[in-house]
Design a protein around this motif. Structure first.
Motif, mmCIF file in Angstrom:
data_model
loop_
_atom_site.group_PDB
_atom_site.id
_atom_site.type_symbol
_atom_site.label_atom_id
_atom_site.label_comp_id
_atom_site.label_asym_id
_atom_site.label_seq_id
_atom_site.Cartn_x
_atom_site.Cartn_y
_atom_site.Cartn_z
ATOM 1 N N PRO B 55 0.819 -1.227 0.000
ATOM 2 C CA PRO B 55 0.000 0.000 0.000
ATOM 3 C C PRO B 55 0.844 1.265 0.000
ATOM 4 C CG PRO B 55 -0.698 -1.516 1.731
ATOM 5 C CD PRO B 55 0.592 -2.031 1.212
ATOM 6 N N LEU B 56 2.116 1.133 0.361
ATOM 7 C CA LEU B 56 2.973 2.315 0.364
ATOM 8 C C LEU B 56 3.536 2.592 -1.024
ATOM 9 C CD1 LEU B 56 4.869 1.664 3.689
ATOM 10 C CD2 LEU B 56 2.946 3.180 3.286
ATOM 11 N N ILE B 57 3.570 1.552 -1.839
ATOM 12 C CA ILE B 57 4.086 1.730 -3.198
ATOM 13 C C ILE B 57 2.947 2.120 -4.142
ATOM 14 C CG2 ILE B 57 5.211 0.574 -5.125
ATOM 15 C CD1 ILE B 57 6.611 -1.194 -2.973
ATOM 16 N N TRP B 58 1.853 1.341 -4.106
ATOM 17 C CA TRP B 58 0.691 1.677 -4.940
ATOM 18 C C TRP B 58 -0.271 2.504 -4.094
ATOM 19 C CZ3 TRP B 58 3.173 -3.062 -5.580
ATOM 20 C CH2 TRP B 58 3.703 -3.256 -6.879
ATOM 21 N N LEU B 59 -0.068 3.803 -4.156
ATOM 22 C CA LEU B 59 -0.823 4.689 -3.265
ATOM 23 C C LEU B 59 -2.268 4.835 -3.728
ATOM 24 C CD1 LEU B 59 1.847 7.498 -3.039
ATOM 25 C CD2 LEU B 59 1.405 5.724 -1.369
ATOM 26 N N PRO B 60 -3.146 5.204 -2.815
ATOM 27 C CA PRO B 60 -4.511 5.511 -3.224
ATOM 28 C C PRO B 60 -4.503 6.732 -4.140
ATOM 29 C CG PRO B 60 -4.307 5.524 -0.821
ATOM 30 C CD PRO B 60 -2.943 5.340 -1.370
ATOM 31 N N ASP B 61 -5.432 6.751 -5.073
ATOM 32 C CA ASP B 61 -5.472 7.827 -6.047
ATOM 33 C C ASP B 61 -6.392 8.940 -5.540
ATOM 34 O OD1 ASP B 61 -5.614 9.446 -8.157
ATOM 35 O OD2 ASP B 61 -6.420 7.965 -9.574
ATOM 36 N N PRO B 62 -5.830 10.131 -5.250
ATOM 37 C CA PRO B 62 -6.674 11.211 -4.712
ATOM 38 C C PRO B 62 -7.826 11.554 -5.638
ATOM 39 C CG PRO B 62 -4.357 11.799 -4.601
ATOM 40 C CD PRO B 62 -4.443 10.543 -5.389
ATOM 41 N N ALA B 63 -7.601 11.422 -6.953
ATOM 42 C CA ALA B 63 -8.671 11.760 -7.887
ATOM 43 C C ALA B 63 -9.894 10.877 -7.661
ATOM 44 C CB ALA B 63 -8.174 11.596 -9.316
ATOM 45 N N LEU B 64 -9.641 9.660 -7.179
ATOM 46 C CA LEU B 64 -10.764 8.752 -6.931
ATOM 47 C C LEU B 64 -11.379 8.987 -5.559
ATOM 48 C CD1 LEU B 64 -9.453 5.392 -8.415
ATOM 49 C CD2 LEU B 64 -11.234 6.865 -9.325
ATOM 50 N N TYR B 65 -10.533 8.888 -4.510
ATOM 51 C CA TYR B 65 -11.165 8.861 -3.175
ATOM 52 C C TYR B 65 -11.712 10.210 -2.747
ATOM 53 C CZ TYR B 65 -6.662 10.398 -1.096
ATOM 54 O OH TYR B 65 -5.542 11.079 -0.740
ATOM 55 N N GLU B 66 -11.143 11.282 -3.293
ATOM 56 C CA GLU B 66 -11.678 12.576 -2.869
ATOM 57 C C GLU B 66 -13.055 12.841 -3.465
ATOM 58 O OE1 GLU B 66 -8.632 15.431 -3.606
ATOM 59 O OE2 GLU B 66 -7.516 14.824 -1.814
ATOM 60 N N ASN B 67 -13.375 12.142 -4.558
ATOM 61 C CA ASN B 67 -14.702 12.306 -5.141
ATOM 62 C C ASN B 67 -15.643 11.191 -4.705
ATOM 63 O OD1 ASN B 67 -13.711 14.496 -6.564
ATOM 64 N ND2 ASN B 67 -12.833 13.108 -8.092
ATOM 65 N N GLY B 73 -16.909 -2.371 -8.428
ATOM 66 C CA GLY B 73 -18.366 -2.383 -8.404
ATOM 67 C C GLY B 73 -18.945 -1.781 -7.147
ATOM 68 N N GLY B 74 -18.267 -0.793 -6.588
ATOM 69 C CA GLY B 74 -18.799 -0.110 -5.406
ATOM 70 C C GLY B 74 -18.559 -0.848 -4.107
ATOM 71 N N MET B 75 -17.726 -1.866 -4.150
ATOM 72 C CA MET B 75 -17.497 -2.653 -2.942
ATOM 73 C C MET B 75 -16.387 -2.064 -2.074
ATOM 74 S SD MET B 75 -19.197 -5.442 -2.408
ATOM 75 C CE MET B 75 -20.629 -6.102 -3.199
ATOM 76 N N VAL B 76 -15.384 -1.505 -2.729
ATOM 77 C CA VAL B 76 -14.153 -1.186 -2.016
ATOM 78 C C VAL B 76 -13.854 0.300 -2.138
ATOM 79 C CG1 VAL B 76 -11.659 -1.519 -2.069
ATOM 80 C CG2 VAL B 76 -13.190 -3.467 -2.299
ATOM 81 N N ASN B 77 -13.369 0.867 -1.068
ATOM 82 C CA ASN B 77 -12.933 2.257 -1.090
ATOM 83 C C ASN B 77 -11.467 2.257 -0.699
ATOM 84 O OD1 ASN B 77 -12.592 4.954 -0.882
ATOM 85 N ND2 ASN B 77 -14.390 5.304 0.414
ATOM 86 N N TYR B 78 -10.636 2.658 -1.637
ATOM 87 C CA TYR B 78 -9.210 2.647 -1.317
ATOM 88 C C TYR B 78 -8.760 4.082 -1.091
ATOM 89 C CZ TYR B 78 -4.255 1.465 -1.623
ATOM 90 O OH TYR B 78 -2.934 1.307 -1.345
ATOM 91 N N ASP B 79 -8.674 4.469 0.176
ATOM 92 C CA ASP B 79 -8.287 5.832 0.526
ATOM 93 C C ASP B 79 -7.197 5.754 1.594
ATOM 94 O OD1 ASP B 79 -9.607 5.003 2.745
ATOM 95 O OD2 ASP B 79 -11.190 6.495 2.660
ATOM 96 N N ALA B 490 -1.899 9.952 8.932
ATOM 97 C CA ALA B 490 -3.183 9.671 9.555
ATOM 98 C C ALA B 490 -4.175 10.798 9.259
ATOM 99 C CB ALA B 490 -3.007 9.494 11.057
ATOM 100 N N THR B 491 -3.665 12.029 9.168
ATOM 101 C CA THR B 491 -4.558 13.158 8.903
ATOM 102 C C THR B 491 -5.200 13.053 7.525
ATOM 103 O OG1 THR B 491 -2.989 14.439 10.165
ATOM 104 C CG2 THR B 491 -4.695 15.659 9.042
ATOM 105 N N LEU B 492 -4.450 12.485 6.569
ATOM 106 C CA LEU B 492 -4.995 12.317 5.221
ATOM 107 C C LEU B 492 -6.247 11.447 5.234
ATOM 108 C CD1 LEU B 492 -1.808 11.610 3.111
ATOM 109 C CD2 LEU B 492 -3.122 13.711 3.231
ATOM 110 N N GLY B 493 -6.317 10.575 6.250
ATOM 111 C CA GLY B 493 -7.393 9.589 6.287
ATOM 112 C C GLY B 493 -8.769 10.206 6.186
ATOM 113 N N ALA B 494 -8.912 11.432 6.674
ATOM 114 C CA ALA B 494 -10.234 12.050 6.671
ATOM 115 C C ALA B 494 -10.699 12.387 5.266
ATOM 116 C CB ALA B 494 -10.213 13.304 7.527
ATOM 117 N N ALA B 495 -9.743 12.523 4.342
ATOM 118 C CA ALA B 495 -10.098 13.004 3.008
ATOM 119 C C ALA B 495 -11.055 12.068 2.275
ATOM 120 C CB ALA B 495 -8.823 13.193 2.179
ATOM 121 N N GLY B 496 -10.930 10.779 2.540
ATOM 122 C CA GLY B 496 -11.751 9.837 1.803
ATOM 123 C C GLY B 496 -13.101 9.563 2.428
ATOM 124 N N LEU B 497 -13.318 10.103 3.623
ATOM 125 C CA LEU B 497 -14.561 9.760 4.314
ATOM 126 C C LEU B 497 -15.727 10.613 3.833
ATOM 127 C CD1 LEU B 497 -13.290 9.232 7.948
ATOM 128 C CD2 LEU B 497 -13.923 7.529 6.276
#
Lengths: 573, 497
Positions: B55-67, B73-79, B490-497
């Motif tokens: 997870p540290l190499i393949w980071l979550p994509d801000p373009a996805l989780y921020e929106n 299929g709507g099952m997983v949220n990678y933030d 840890a602070t970034l974590g709020a962005a995807g919620l």
């Protein structure tokens, strides 16, 4: 002053920390090596703290130095900025961002109040290592924890970041617990260590919640109405350029205080401002460690139970940590609350002074006498804070140093007597002057200091406190419902002077019974004179009492320069 | 949307890796040679530690989780929230494997590692699930292996009892939670967490039913994190289960549940959800505040009386759950970043801290066959390093600097004050003092008390000693110099919620 690169203060904290870790990795059986590392680190720290003290002294006194600056500011008149004065007074600064998003920084520096404290800590660190020279039980752990304790204490004195102050404050407490519980006086140590730790932590965590609240109030002030104040402060160089609205910097929190950020009403109660509400938490929270009545109870037990080195650093330095933090985080940041609360808290300090002395007078145990005398003398420090004027607070600052060296000397003396006589029961001791002349003389010097004999540092400290009390008497009134109490500080001085008389009584009694009188040669046949290490301890701690007593300018202008910003913050002239 | 495998793959890459690892471990244990089987522990531990890098190499994509865009299929949220929890769960699993290695009857059986891997897989799915179905599947993927682990020492009555208790309570809690889920699905006709909130908002009434669903869900979470009044299983299970299992249960299940709790509550019952004029968030925040207060107080007060180290840690973990709930309750503040960051940071440091304390306890119990605190007497003389490691862990649990616990507690209190929960913060600090008392008592016993076997040294196996040492170092570093990067993360974590 500008935050600069590496500071000597960083070395002062890191040397004992590193030494502590190194000692933990040494072979515990090789005691000489452990002692060697310990004394090397402590001596290095003492040398550095001497450099800090005299460096700061130079900074204060040179032409164009701090004193002259402050004088010209005072002469110019007008509204003085306490924050500006405080920021100017800081020297040996170093600032490294720690947690940027929260405005926490590793920020060290000394001002006129803390520079003597740094020196005191260095002195007691060396004395503590030397007096523990002959410990055989787990010396390695003892020495390592002692080093951690010293590092924590230094950290509090030199913190310019409120978070860092808490960090080191709590860092110091744990090694102290283990030192007392593990190496203290068997009968009392577990009880006393736990009691002391819980008392002190209760105080500090309540203060911590207050500090967090203060941080948010100041932050919302600076991000809203106070944004311009913040920009102006950055432009004039009081604050570093990367200061955000939310910050733990004591300078920035002071700036918020001075601009009335803490004057907002809270809990929806008219007249109950933020500062008034939180001041008791901050002041008393740290005051616990300074032994302020009614939270002094941990102190005599703690001092008595601790091994000698820890009693020395505990009564000598840690109680000052409490008084110092109460001043920094309480009086300085919540000056409005200080104005409101100190006029009644002064009664508590009076109880400290008189009641502590009275109980000390009644003790049979040598160490308890000293323990309660600390309660009594620390009351004078808090009383000095409560004067809220330059004379009284400067006296309290000197008293912190004077009492620190004196009480460490006393505990050293008690330890030396006890190690050889194996009893601390005063009536059964006697005539020790004959076998331990050095110790006897040291006790007499300490005793004379504690009763305020001119020519010794106690006089230099206590006289201004009383003088400050008289001066404050005219200004301070206390509103109790419909009654108004005025001019009562003068009455308090008279009563507390009584405490000095009682001090003289118990000091003379102990000196008479322990060091003079009949020597029981049969019982104490194996009591001999002290060793070289012990003599050095007595000299390190005793000499400053005399030097400061004979030549007060070595410290008084420095402490005054540290107090002036506070006076400006408290709204005085 | 076009299905883009390569864009979606990183979100489940560690899970895929873990599944493959489970298969490898299974075969190695069944068909491997004697030497291979002995090395299963290292295969598991090292692989899990390496997977933590994924997870540290393949980071979550801000373009996805921020929106709020979901994957698979709507099952997983990678933030970043899922990311940080995945990393900590994998590291926790790896450390658990090493700590269990020497334990007779547990660490010498290959299936132990298999079960730990599968449980970790469940926990990781929990931390990123964004659909009721996956939430429940993940919960059970975590829970069922834990029931098995608790009764891992089949021959031991206490272990069997512990597994049975855990299973009965757990099945009960799962059923109630599932009933809550079915109510939620019933009102809204969707299983997607965010969509549930949207359609509940347009419901207009049905307040009682929504509340009922909410309470049932909170009950399920309360059980998983061991909060009062759903804590009754904790002491018995902690005491009865083999110690490495207790260590694992105390960290992984709790961390994964807090990740899910944060996501579930903010997604399904967000601040703007108002039904019949009632702000639902106020209700669940108050509920959590109450649970938090009683968990802290009861956990700490009962812990004062414990004489068994595992029971002590069980009650301490109840109290720790109470502290962590402060962070969840602080979500009501203007600045939920602080709340989310405080919970994530607390769990991050808690995993290492608790594993450190349990790691010490595992070794001690294995060597002396005693779980009594009084038998720790003189540990400082018998094994200075073991005593030091346990002390660091206990101090961190107690929140004393320079250990990670100080910052953990500080961030929680700060979030609480920021959310105008000053009263809660004051209760929490009072509790922290009570807790410190019993942690200090254990430390005192180790350093001060004199035991009958004072001279009998306790040796630490090399690998074990190193892993404890590294964990202790992490606990210290988290409390000093690496606090900033972890906290910022840890602070970034709020962005995807």
């Amino acid at each position: 002053m500008e935050a600069t690169g590496f500071s000597i203060l960083t070395a002062i904290i890191s040397i004992p920390l590193i030494a502590g870790v190194v000692i933990l990795f040494l072979d515990g059986k090789n005691r000489d090596l452990v002692r060697g590392v310990g004394i090397t680190a402590a001596s290095a720290v003492l040398a550095l703290s001497l450099a800090v003290f005299f460096g700061y002294d130079n900074f204060v006194k040179t032409s164009g130095g701090l004193v002259e600056q402050q004088m010209s500011m005072l002469a110019a008149g007008g509204q003085l900025s306490g924050t500006q004065m405080f920021a100017d007074a800081l020297a040996f600064e170093q600032r490294v961002i720690w947690v940027e998003s929260l405005g926490i920084a590793y920020h060290v520096g000394v001002d006129g109040v803390s520079a003597p404290m740094v020196l005191l800590t260095g002195m007691v660190a060396v004395a503590g290592v030397l007096i523990s020279w002959n410990i055989t039980d787990r010396l390695r752990e003892f020495m390592a924890f002692f080093m951690f304790l010293v590092a924590g204490v230094f950290g509090v004195f030199i913190a310019v970041d409120l978070f860092m102050l808490f960090f080191f404050y709590e860092l110091a407490i744990f090694p102290m617990y283990l030192l007392i519980a593990g190496w203290g006086w068997v009968k009392l140590r577990e009880y006393a260590a736990m009691k002391l730790t819980l008392y002190i932590l209760v105080g500090s965590v309540f203060a911590l919640v207050g500090a967090v609240a203060m941080y948010f109030v100041a932050g919302s002030y600076f991000s809203g109405p106070g944004a311009e104040v913040l920009q102006a402060a950055i432009a004039s160089g009081i604050l570093p350029a990367d200061s955000g609205a939310y910050s733990w910097s004591i300078v920035q929190l002071t700036l918020a205080a001075e601009n009335g950020a803490y004057a907002i009403d809270i809990l929806g109660i008219e007249g109950l401002s933020f500062a008034k509400f939180w001041f008791p938490f901050m002041f008393m929270g740290f005051g616990v460690l300074a032994g302020v009545f009614p939270f002094h109870n941990w102190s005599p037990d703690g001092h008595v139970a601790a091994p000698t080195a820890v009693s020395m650093i505990h009564a000598g330095v840690l109680m000052k940590v409490g008084a110092f933090a109460a001043l920094r985080a309480g009086v300085q940041l919540l000056a409005e609350g200080a104005d409101a609360h100190l006029p009644w808290m002064v009664f508590l300090t009076l109880i400290n002074v008189v009641y502590g002395a009275l109980i000390a007078f009644r003790q049979r145990d040598f160490k308890y006498v000293i323990g309660f005398s600390s309660v009594s003398h620390m009351g004078l420090v808090s009383m000095g804070w409560a004067t809220m004027n330059l004379t009284g607070m400067t006296g309290a600052g000197i008293q912190m140093f004077s009492h620190g060296a004196m009480t460490a000397l006393f505990f050293g003396v008690v330890g030396m007597v006890y190690d050889r006589a194996h009893t601390r029961d005063i009536p059964s001791l006697g005539g020790f002057m004959k076998v331990m002349p050095w110790v006897g003389i040291a006790f007499v010097i300490g005793g004379l200091t504690s009763m305020g004999m001119p020519g010794l540092s106690g006089f230099i400290a206590e006289f201004p406190i009383f003088q400050g009390m008289w001066a404050a008497s005219e200004q301070i009134t206390l509103q109790l419902g419909i009654f108004e109490l005025s001019n009562y500080y003068s009455v308090l001085v008279i009563i507390s002077a009584l405490g000095i008389v009682i001090t003289a009584a118990y000091v003379l009694r102990v000196a008479g019974q322990v060091f003079f009188g009949e020597f029981d040669a049969a019982r104490f046949h194996d009591v001999g004179n002290i060793e070289m290490t012990d003599r050095i301890v007595l000299i390190i701690l005793g000499a400053p009492l005399i030097i400061l007593g004979l030549y007060p300018p070595i410290m008084a202008p420095m402490i005054e320069s540290g107090i002036r910003p506070l006076i400006a913050l408290l709204g005085g002239g | 949307m076009e299905f883009d495998l390569w864009a979606q793959l990183p979100s489940v890459l560690p899970e895929i890796g873990l599944t493959a690892l489970a298969i490898v471990v299974l075969f190695a244990d069944c068909y491997g040679s004697q030497a291979t089987r002995r090395n299963v522990v290292y295969i598991s531990a090292v692989s899990m530690a390496l997977l933590a890098l994924v997870p540290l190499i393949w980071l979550p994509d801000p373009a996805l989780y921020e929106n709020g865009a979901l994957l698979w299929g709507g099952m997983v949220n990678y933030d970043p929230l899922a990311q940080i929890f995945k990393v900590m769960l994998l590291l926790g699993g790896a450390v658990t494997c090493v700590l269990a290695a020497g334990d007779k009857g547990v660490g010498d059986k290959g299936e132990f590692y298999l079960i730990v891997i599968v449980a970790t897989l469940g926990g990781m799915m929990m931390s990123s699930a964004s659909d009721l179905i996956l939430v429940f599947v993940a919960l059970e993927t975590l829970s069922i292996p834990l029931y098995m682990l608790a009764s891992f020492r089949r021959g031991d009555q206490r272990s069997a009892e512990s597994g049975m208790k855990y299973f009965l309570y757990g099945a009960f809690a799962s059923a109630i939670m599932l009933f809550g889920f079915s109510l939620l699905y019933g009102f809204t006709g969707t299983t997607n967490l965010a969509a549930i909130a949207d359609s509940m908002n347009s419901l207009g009434d049905g307040l009682v039913a929504v509340m009922a669903a909410l309470v049932m869900v909170v009950l399920g979470f309360g059980f998983k994190i061991g909060a009062v009044p759903f804590h009754f299983w904790t002491p018995d299970v902690y005491e009865g289960a083999p110690t490495p299992v207790t260590a694992f249960v105390s960290v992984s299940s709790k961390a994964a549940s807090f990740a899910l709790l944060l996501r579930f509550m903010t997604a399904v019952f967000p601040a703007d959800l108002v039904i019949a004029g009632v702000v639902i968030q106020d209700f669940w925040i108050n509920l959590l505040v109450v649970i938090s207060i009683i968990s802290m107080s009861l956990g700490n007060i009962v812990a004062l009386r414990q004489t068994n180290i595992k029971r002590l840690l069980a009650y301490s973990s109840i109290a720790q759950a109470g502290y962590t709930l402060i962070g969840v309750a602080a979500l009501q503040g203007e600045n939920p970043d602080l709340a989310v960051a405080s919970v994530s940071f607390y769990m991050f440091m808690y995993i290492f801290t608790n594993l450190l304390v349990f790691g010490g306890a595992i070794l001690f119990i294995a060597k002396t066959d005693s779980e009594e605190i009084s038998d720790l007497a003189g540990l400082n003389r018998r094994s200075p390093w073991l005593a030091l490691f346990m002390t660091i862990g206990l101090l961190s649990l107690g929140g004393i600097p320079p250990t990670a616990g100080f910052f953990g507690k500080f961030f929680l209190f700060q979030a609480a004050v920021n959310a105008n929960l000053v009263g809660l913060a004051l209760i929490a600090v009072t509790n922290a003092i009570i807790a410190l008392y019993y942690y200090l008592v254990v430390i005192k016993v180790m350093y001060v008390d004199v035991g009958p076997d004072d001279d009998v040294a306790i040796g630490i196996p090399r690998v074990y000693g190193w892993s404890l040492g590294i964990t202790a170092l992490v606990v210290i570093l988290l409390g000093t110099i690496i606090v900033t990067p972890i906290y910022n993360w840890a602070t970034l974590g709020a962005a995807g919620l």
